[in-house]
Design a protein around this motif. Structure first.
Motif, short mmCIF file in Angstrom:
data_model
loop_
_atom_site.label_atom_id
_atom_site.label_comp_id
_atom_site.label_asym_id
_atom_site.label_seq_id
_atom_site.Cartn_x
_atom_site.Cartn_y
_atom_site.Cartn_z
N UNK A 70 15.24 -22.17 -56.96
CA UNK A 70 16.66 -22.47 -56.75
C UNK A 70 16.94 -23.94 -57.00
N UNK A 71 18.02 -24.24 -57.73
CA UNK A 71 18.41 -25.64 -57.93
C UNK A 71 18.94 -26.25 -56.65
N UNK A 72 19.68 -25.46 -55.87
CA UNK A 72 20.14 -25.88 -54.55
C UNK A 72 19.76 -24.79 -53.57
N UNK A 73 19.56 -25.17 -52.31
CA UNK A 73 19.11 -24.22 -51.30
C UNK A 73 20.24 -23.83 -50.37
N UNK A 74 20.53 -22.55 -50.31
CA UNK A 74 21.37 -21.99 -49.26
C UNK A 74 20.47 -21.39 -48.19
N UNK A 75 21.02 -21.10 -47.03
CA UNK A 75 20.21 -20.53 -45.95
C UNK A 75 19.47 -19.28 -46.41
N UNK A 76 20.13 -18.41 -47.15
CA UNK A 76 19.52 -17.16 -47.58
C UNK A 76 18.34 -17.37 -48.52
N UNK A 77 18.26 -18.54 -49.15
CA UNK A 77 17.15 -18.84 -50.05
C UNK A 77 15.89 -19.24 -49.31
N UNK A 78 16.02 -19.61 -48.05
CA UNK A 78 14.89 -20.04 -47.22
C UNK A 78 14.73 -19.00 -46.11
N UNK A 79 13.99 -17.93 -46.43
CA UNK A 79 13.90 -16.77 -45.55
C UNK A 79 13.50 -17.11 -44.11
N UNK A 80 12.48 -17.96 -43.88
CA UNK A 80 12.14 -18.27 -42.48
C UNK A 80 13.32 -18.83 -41.69
N UNK A 81 14.12 -19.69 -42.31
CA UNK A 81 15.27 -20.28 -41.61
C UNK A 81 16.32 -19.22 -41.33
N UNK A 82 16.57 -18.33 -42.28
CA UNK A 82 17.56 -17.27 -42.08
C UNK A 82 17.16 -16.38 -40.91
N UNK A 83 15.88 -16.03 -40.82
CA UNK A 83 15.41 -15.20 -39.71
C UNK A 83 15.46 -15.96 -38.39
N UNK A 84 15.04 -17.23 -38.42
CA UNK A 84 15.11 -18.04 -37.21
C UNK A 84 16.54 -18.13 -36.68
N UNK A 85 17.50 -18.31 -37.57
CA UNK A 85 18.90 -18.38 -37.17
C UNK A 85 19.30 -17.12 -36.40
N UNK A 86 18.88 -15.97 -36.91
CA UNK A 86 19.18 -14.70 -36.24
C UNK A 86 18.46 -14.61 -34.88
N UNK A 87 17.23 -15.08 -34.83
CA UNK A 87 16.48 -15.05 -33.57
C UNK A 87 17.13 -15.95 -32.53
N UNK A 88 17.48 -17.17 -32.92
CA UNK A 88 18.11 -18.10 -31.97
C UNK A 88 19.40 -17.53 -31.40
N UNK A 89 20.21 -16.97 -32.28
CA UNK A 89 21.47 -16.39 -31.81
C UNK A 89 21.22 -15.21 -30.90
N UNK A 90 20.34 -14.30 -31.32
CA UNK A 90 20.08 -13.10 -30.53
C UNK A 90 19.48 -13.41 -29.17
N UNK A 91 18.63 -14.42 -29.11
CA UNK A 91 18.01 -14.81 -27.84
C UNK A 91 18.90 -15.74 -27.02
#
Length: 232
Positions: A70-91
């Motif tokens: 990717x030339x630029x990074x969105x959250x969805x391009x960095x899978x660990x961060x996307x999953x962490x975001x969901x974990x933080x919110x859910x917890x």
């Protein structure tokens, strides 16, 4: 919920958890720099994704790999961060407020209690997070953690491949890519990202061994059948 054994905040094995390490770095970032900006779709803004990709130094998701795709990074391009975001919110460790990601009172308190924070993160990721959005076909896996953990307790003592573990779980000697991927996403990857397994890659093959955190955090029925690992 998995009944993890109590750990000390200074336990060296906790450092083996990418899930915990990245969370602590993010929470420290928020304390130092303020809440993280969100896009209109409530994803983390690119400036933070760039920072996280560098700061997390996540195994198999390094900056060379990410920017090679990717030339630029969105959250969805960095899978660990996307999953962490969901974990933080859910917890309920973070919340979205006025277009920003903010720490909750629980997140602020647990930032000073890494062992408890790890147990909260690991249990939510392993037991509560819906993994189906991260699978190609939206499949669900039948099974339970008691079975998975006791199997791995024996087999990952010396190492087992993702295809080998999939064969054990399903009873099928030959494994198609869809089932192998399903078991990786639902079981093996979460355990590796929690820091309980170590993932070794060679080409398309993945080998999993138990990390020191496994023995510290888990007490299982199959412990009595474990054989010492021969050191060469």
């Amino acid at each position: 919920m998995i009944p993890f054994q109590p750990l000390h905040d200074e336990a060296p094995a906790l450092r083996l958890s990418p899930l915990l390490t990245a969370t602590l770095k993010t929470f420290d970032y928020i304390v130092t720099n303020g809440p993280i900006g969100l896009t209109p779709s409530k994803a983390l803004k690119r400036y933070f994704v760039d920072w996280a990709a560098e700061a997390f130094d996540w195994s198999h998701y390094g900056t060379d790999y990410l920017y090679g795709l990717n030339k630029v990074l969105n959250e969805a391009d960095f899978m660990p961060l996307a999953i962490l975001h969901d974990v933080w919110l859910g917890a309920r460790l973070v919340r979205h407020y006025k277009g920003k990601l903010c720490l909750t009172k629980a997140g602020q308190a647990l930032r000073q209690q890494p062992a408890t924070l790890w147990a909260v993160l690991a249990n939510y990721y392993l037991c509560d997070l819906d993994q189906t959005p991260y699978t190609r076909f939206g499949d669900r896996l039948q099974g339970n953690w008691s079975v998975f953990l006791n199997l791995l307790n024996i087999e990952a003592q010396t190492g087992i491949t993702d295809s080998g573990f999939a064969s054990l779980v399903t009873g099928m000697p030959e494994m198609d890519h869809q089932i192998r991927s399903l078991i990786y996403v639902h079981v093996l990857r979460p355990l590796a990202w929690a820091g309980l397994l170590i993932e070794h890659r060679s080409g398309r093959e993945r080998l999993f061994t138990k990390s020191p955190l496994w023995a510290d955090a888990l007490k299982l029925e199959t412990d009595a059948f474990l054989q010492p690992v021969t050191q060469h």
